[in-house]
Write a protein that holds these residues in place. Structure first.
Motif: not given
Length: 236
Positions: A186-206
């Protein structure tokens, strides 16, 4: 995971390399039920040419067959087992961690050939992307980067827990792509992963691709190539 099984990986990896001597490495993990040969052929079909670089070795390992719960326990080439394909179930960390050990030996084999970890990227499609995130953020956080195509982490993923607990100053950058019409992830699963990783300090592109199903497209692979060259540049 036994050392013998880890050796199995080193023997069955497909390698795409344009020069005999490489200065960087990409490990590309296939999705569930696929093989290294299969995902390499798929990438080649999408791009119209091999996923190749003059200075980067690209390795395509194949997961061993194991009983896979979403397939009613039938054998499948998967990196780990899980209760079902969903982001709201507990992770099967025993299978994830044993595979991380085997793939870690593949990373260490590159290091032994003179390729430092900061010149190695791990990534993959679907389940392969999830496995790569476990590798890069729980076990080998000194890698050059991680990519995850049509992939996600579970809501209570051990990846998030490690990032929260360790509060590192730096982590490998993350590159994610997702199709809006994906019926499996589900697109929302991937978006949630990206958002969580960014909040945890990871430089993430989505990057989101409208109408894309559970598949790879030429645009995302070309963008991935640019991202890889950015983080694994030609040696000076």
């Amino acid at each position: 995971m036994t050392s013998n099984l880890a050796k199995h990986y080193l023997k069955t990896c497909l390698v795409a390399q344009t020069q005999k001597k490489h200065t960087a490495t990409v490990i590309f993990l296939h999705g569930s039920g696929d093989t290294g040969e299969g995902v390499r052929a798929w990438v080649r079909d999408v791009l119209g040419q091999d996923f190749a670089f003059p200075h980067i070795k690209v390795i395509y390992p194949t997961a061993p067959e194991r009983p896979y719960t979403p397939m009613m326990g039938h054998l499948s080439t998967v990196w780990f087992d899980r209760r079902k394909i969903a982001n709201n179930v507990p992770e099967n960390l025993d299978s994830v961690d044993s595979m991380a050990d085997a793939l870690g030996q593949l990373i260490n084999a590159e290091v032994s050939q003179g390729i430092p970890k900061e010149r190695i990227v791990v990534g993959g499609f679907s389940m392969g992307g999830a496995m790569a995130m476990h590798l890069g953020y729980r076990f080998h956080h000194d890698l050059a980067g991680v990519f995850a195509l049509s992939s996600f982490l579970n809501i209570d993923s051990a990846v998030y827990k490690v990032l929260r607990e360790q509060q590192r100053s730096t982590s490998p950058p993350l590159f994610m792509c997702q199709g809006t019409a994906d019926p499996l992830v589900m697109p929302s699963w991937a978006e949630t992963t990206h958002t969580e990783m960014k909040q945890l300090g990871v430089s993430s592109e989505f990057h989101v691709y409208k109408g894309l199903f559970h598949e790879m497209c030429k645009e995302e692979l070309l963008l991935l190539k640019e991202w890889l060259l950015k983080h694994l540049p030609f040696p000076q």
